[in-house]
Design a protein around this motif. Sequence first.
Motif, PDB file in Angstrom:
ATOM      1  N   ILE A   1       0.843  -1.195   0.000  1.00  0.00           N
ATOM      2  CA  ILE A   1       0.000   0.000   0.000  1.00  0.00           C
ATOM      3  C   ILE A   1       0.877   1.243   0.000  1.00  0.00           C
ATOM      4  CG2 ILE A   1      -1.949  -1.128   1.143  1.00  0.00           C
ATOM      5  CD1 ILE A   1      -1.027   0.116   3.782  1.00  0.00           C
ATOM      6  N   VAL A   2       0.280   2.396  -0.291  1.00  0.00           N
ATOM      7  CA  VAL A   2       0.975   3.683  -0.256  1.00  0.00           C
ATOM      8  C   VAL A   2       0.607   4.392   1.045  1.00  0.00           C
ATOM      9  CG1 VAL A   2       1.231   5.940  -1.343  1.00  0.00           C
ATOM     10  CG2 VAL A   2       1.029   3.888  -2.754  1.00  0.00           C
ATOM     11  N   VAL A   3       1.613   4.848   1.764  1.00  0.00           N
ATOM     12  CA  VAL A   3       1.394   5.481   3.064  1.00  0.00           C
ATOM     13  C   VAL A   3       2.210   6.762   3.168  1.00  0.00           C
ATOM     14  CG1 VAL A   3       0.944   3.265   4.186  1.00  0.00           C
ATOM     15  CG2 VAL A   3       3.277   4.182   4.151  1.00  0.00           C
ATOM     16  N   ALA A   4       1.879   7.568   4.153  1.00  0.00           N
ATOM     17  CA  ALA A   4       2.669   8.764   4.446  1.00  0.00           C
ATOM     18  C   ALA A   4       4.030   8.346   4.985  1.00  0.00           C
ATOM     19  CB  ALA A   4       1.944   9.633   5.475  1.00  0.00           C
ATOM     20  N   SER A   5       5.067   8.923   4.449  1.00  0.00           N
ATOM     21  CA  SER A   5       6.417   8.605   4.894  1.00  0.00           C
ATOM     22  C   SER A   5       6.807   9.552   6.024  1.00  0.00           C
ATOM     23  CB  SER A   5       7.402   8.737   3.719  1.00  0.00           C
ATOM     24  OG  SER A   5       8.697   8.341   4.116  1.00  0.00           O
ATOM     25  N   THR A   6       6.133   9.378   7.139  1.00  0.00           N
ATOM     26  CA  THR A   6       6.369  10.257   8.284  1.00  0.00           C
ATOM     27  C   THR A   6       7.636   9.867   9.029  1.00  0.00           C
ATOM     28  OG1 THR A   6       4.847   8.868   9.547  1.00  0.00           O
ATOM     29  CG2 THR A   6       3.966  10.907   8.616  1.00  0.00           C
ATOM     30  N   GLY A   7       7.763   8.585   9.296  1.00  0.00           N
ATOM     31  CA  GLY A   7       8.963   8.129   9.984  1.00  0.00           C
ATOM     32  C   GLY A   7       9.011   8.612  11.413  1.00  0.00           C
ATOM     33  N   GLN A   8       8.977   9.907  11.593  1.00  0.00           N
ATOM     34  CA  GLN A   8       9.072  10.571  12.891  1.00  0.00           C
ATOM     35  C   GLN A   8      10.117   9.896  13.777  1.00  0.00           C
ATOM     36  OE1 GLN A   8       5.630  10.845  15.464  1.00  0.00           O
ATOM     37  NE2 GLN A   8       5.886  13.034  15.651  1.00  0.00           N
ATOM     38  N   PRO A   9      11.408  10.092  13.450  1.00  0.00           N
ATOM     39  CA  PRO A   9      12.476   9.464  14.234  1.00  0.00           C
ATOM     40  C   PRO A   9      12.519  10.003  15.652  1.00  0.00           C
ATOM     41  CG  PRO A   9      13.382  11.127  12.772  1.00  0.00           C
ATOM     42  CD  PRO A   9      11.938  10.993  12.412  1.00  0.00           C
ATOM     43  N   ALA A  10      13.385   9.395  16.438  1.00  0.00           N
ATOM     44  CA  ALA A  10      13.539   9.827  17.829  1.00  0.00           C
ATOM     45  C   ALA A  10      13.983  11.282  17.888  1.00  0.00           C
ATOM     46  CB  ALA A  10      14.552   8.933  18.529  1.00  0.00           C
ATOM     47  N   LEU A  11      13.639  11.944  18.973  1.00  0.00           N
ATOM     48  CA  LEU A  11      14.037  13.333  19.146  1.00  0.00           C
ATOM     49  C   LEU A  11      15.557  13.454  19.226  1.00  0.00           C
ATOM     50  CD1 LEU A  11      11.402  14.628  21.732  1.00  0.00           C
ATOM     51  CD2 LEU A  11      11.290  14.599  19.227  1.00  0.00           C
ATOM     52  N   ASP A  12      16.064  14.622  18.842  1.00  0.00           N
ATOM     53  CA  ASP A  12      17.512  14.851  18.837  1.00  0.00           C
ATOM     54  C   ASP A  12      18.012  15.225  20.224  1.00  0.00           C
ATOM     55  OD1 ASP A  12      17.622  14.378  16.100  1.00  0.00           O
ATOM     56  OD2 ASP A  12      17.274  16.485  15.617  1.00  0.00           O
ATOM     57  N   GLY A  13      17.884  14.311  21.136  1.00  0.00           N
ATOM     58  CA  GLY A  13      18.354  14.565  22.486  1.00  0.00           C
ATOM     59  C   GLY A  13      17.288  14.264  23.516  1.00  0.00           C
ATOM     60  N   LYS A  14      17.670  14.356  24.771  1.00  0.00           N
ATOM     61  CA  LYS A  14      16.770  14.100  25.877  1.00  0.00           C
ATOM     62  C   LYS A  14      16.005  15.373  26.249  1.00  0.00           C
ATOM     63  CE  LYS A  14      17.314   9.762  27.063  1.00  0.00           C
ATOM     64  NZ  LYS A  14      16.156   8.819  27.111  1.00  0.00           N
ATOM     65  N   VAL A  15      14.758  15.192  26.626  1.00  0.00           N
ATOM     66  CA  VAL A  15      13.919  16.313  27.034  1.00  0.00           C
ATOM     67  C   VAL A  15      14.259  16.700  28.468  1.00  0.00           C
ATOM     68  CG1 VAL A  15      11.557  17.070  27.483  1.00  0.00           C
ATOM     69  CG2 VAL A  15      12.055  15.656  25.474  1.00  0.00           C
ATOM     70  N   ALA A  16      14.542  17.992  28.679  1.00  0.00           N
ATOM     71  CA  ALA A  16      14.835  18.501  30.024  1.00  0.00           C
ATOM     72  C   ALA A  16      13.704  19.362  30.564  1.00  0.00           C
ATOM     73  CB  ALA A  16      16.136  19.301  30.013  1.00  0.00           C
ATOM     74  N   ARG A  17      12.900  19.919  29.643  1.00  0.00           N
ATOM     75  CA  ARG A  17      11.822  20.809  30.071  1.00  0.00           C
ATOM     76  C   ARG A  17      10.662  20.717  29.087  1.00  0.00           C
ATOM     77  NH1 ARG A  17      10.796  26.737  29.464  1.00  0.00           N
ATOM     78  NH2 ARG A  17      12.516  26.727  27.965  1.00  0.00           N
ATOM     79  N   ILE A  18       9.463  20.636  29.625  1.00  0.00           N
ATOM     80  CA  ILE A  18       8.237  20.615  28.825  1.00  0.00           C
ATOM     81  C   ILE A  18       7.432  21.854  29.169  1.00  0.00           C
ATOM     82  CG2 ILE A  18       6.028  19.423  28.479  1.00  0.00           C
ATOM     83  CD1 ILE A  18       7.515  16.793  29.051  1.00  0.00           C
ATOM     84  N   VAL A  19       6.983  22.573  28.138  1.00  0.00           N
ATOM     85  CA  VAL A  19       6.146  23.758  28.334  1.00  0.00           C
ATOM     86  C   VAL A  19       4.797  23.511  27.678  1.00  0.00           C
ATOM     87  CG1 VAL A  19       5.858  26.216  27.888  1.00  0.00           C
ATOM     88  CG2 VAL A  19       8.134  25.303  28.422  1.00  0.00           C
ATOM     89  N   ILE A  20       3.738  23.609  28.459  1.00  0.00           N
ATOM     90  CA  ILE A  20       2.381  23.358  27.982  1.00  0.00           C
ATOM     91  C   ILE A  20       1.646  24.689  27.947  1.00  0.00           C
ATOM     92  CG2 ILE A  20       0.203  22.198  28.485  1.00  0.00           C
ATOM     93  CD1 ILE A  20       1.981  20.034  29.918  1.00  0.00           C
ATOM     94  N   ASP A  21       1.259  25.101  26.756  1.00  0.00           N
ATOM     95  CA  ASP A  21       0.591  26.383  26.537  1.00  0.00           C
ATOM     96  C   ASP A  21      -0.911  26.146  26.431  1.00  0.00           C
ATOM     97  OD1 ASP A  21      -0.494  28.762  25.417  1.00  0.00           O
ATOM     98  OD2 ASP A  21       1.431  29.271  24.510  1.00  0.00           O
ATOM     99  N   LYS A  22      -1.638  26.539  27.466  1.00  0.00           N
ATOM    100  CA  LYS A  22      -3.083  26.288  27.491  1.00  0.00           C
ATOM    101  C   LYS A  22      -3.813  27.084  26.419  1.00  0.00           C
ATOM    102  CE  LYS A  22      -3.098  25.590  32.524  1.00  0.00           C
ATOM    103  NZ  LYS A  22      -3.729  26.014  33.805  1.00  0.00           N
ATOM    104  N   ALA A  23      -3.432  28.330  26.222  1.00  0.00           N
ATOM    105  CA  ALA A  23      -4.126  29.171  25.244  1.00  0.00           C
ATOM    106  C   ALA A  23      -3.910  28.668  23.829  1.00  0.00           C
ATOM    107  CB  ALA A  23      -3.640  30.611  25.373  1.00  0.00           C
TER     108      ALA A  23
END
Length: 372
Positions: free
Chosen positions: A225-247
Motif C-alpha cells: 500500500i501507499v502510506v505517508a512517509s512520516t517516519g518521525q524518528p527519535a528526538l535529537d536529544g533528551k527532554v529537560a523541560r516541557i512547556v504546555i501552553d493552554k491558550a
Amino acid sequence: MTIRRPAPLAVLAALPLLAMAACGDNDRDRSRPEATSPANDEASRLRQSIESATFTPPAPDTDTDTGSGANATADSSGRGGAVSGELPDQARPDPAMVRVQILLDRSRFSPGIVDGLGGENTRQAIAAFEAANDMEVDGELDAAVFDRLTSGDTARVLSDYTITEADVAGPFIGTVPDDLADMAGLETVGYTDPLEALAEKFHMSEALLEALNPDVDFGRAGQTIVVASTGQPALDGKVARIVIDKAESSLRAFDADGKLLAFYPATIGSGEMPSPTGTHTVRAIAPRPNYTYDPSRVSYGEGGSKVIVPPGPNNPVGSVWIDLSKDTYGIHGTPEPAKIGKTASSGCVRLTNWDVEQLADAVEQGVTVEFT
C-alpha cells in the motif's frame, strides 16, 4: 466518549507488551491493485500530485480554512458515508497540504493527524516552524513556508509499505464500547480493525489512507500500500523541560540547552476541569497503561463504582501515560487522534498516541513540566 483522569497508582501498573506475530514471507500477492478502475486512476493521480505538489496561492474569493479532520467530514474516521477510496467533495485532501503536513511531522512540528485538510493544528505547527526558523509568524501556509519545508527535506513524502502478518494479527475489537464498565470487560482495548491500526501507524486519517489505496483489503497481509512517509524518528536529544501552553493548546519539548526538540498539538483541560497551573515534574512513564476511574479520588464523573480498563491504543488514556507530580494528572495518548486540540479533557494533557510515544522515549523522571 468522555476521557477521565486515571489514578496514577493504578495507571502505573501497566500490563506487559504482548508478543506480536512474527513478520514473514508468504505466497500472497504483494502487488498493489493495477490502476484499471476510476478509483485507482484517481488514487494514482492523487499520489503523483502529492509528490510533485507546489504552492499555489488561493483564489481571492476562496475560503482556505478547510477546518480539520474532525469536522470537515461527516465522520472523522473517514467512514461517514463515503465508499471505500472515495471522499466527499468538502473533504478531498489538498495534495500540497498533505505534503506540508508530512514534512512538518518529519521536522518534529507535529500537525497531529495527516489528513490533507489543514485546520488549526496545522496552523499552529506552521507558526511554531516559522518561529523556530526566524520567519514572520502568522501560521499561514505561503510560498516562503512551503519553500523552506521542501528545500530542507527533498525526500519523497509517500512510500510503499507491505502489510505484514503482525499488522493483521490484532486483536481487533470491532467497536469501542462507550460505557467504561463494558470497556473494562475487554482483554485489551485494541484497534477496531486493521485500517485504524495502519492509519495510526503512519499518522494518517483513515479517509486519506483509503483515498490513496482504493479497493484494498487492509486485513490481508502481503499487499503493498501507499502510506505517508512520516517516519518521525527519535528526538535529537533528551527532554529537560516541557512547556504546555493552554491558550495555544500545544506542548513544546526542550533540551537542557533550551533547544526546541518538538512541538505537539494538545488537548488541555476544560473550563469545568482545568489543567494544573505552575511548575511540576515527571514522576514516571508507563507504556500501555491501564485506566482507573475511582470516584473516591476524583472530582469529576457521576460517582458509581471503581472501574479498571485494560491497556490498548483505544483505552481512554491511549498508548502511554506520563505521570506528573500533581496527583491524578498526566500527559497521555488518545483513542481519537482527529480530535486533538478540538475537544476538552478532564484536566490532563492529551496528545496523539504517536506523539506521546515519541515524547515518552525522550523523557525521564524529574523532567520539569511548566503550564502557562
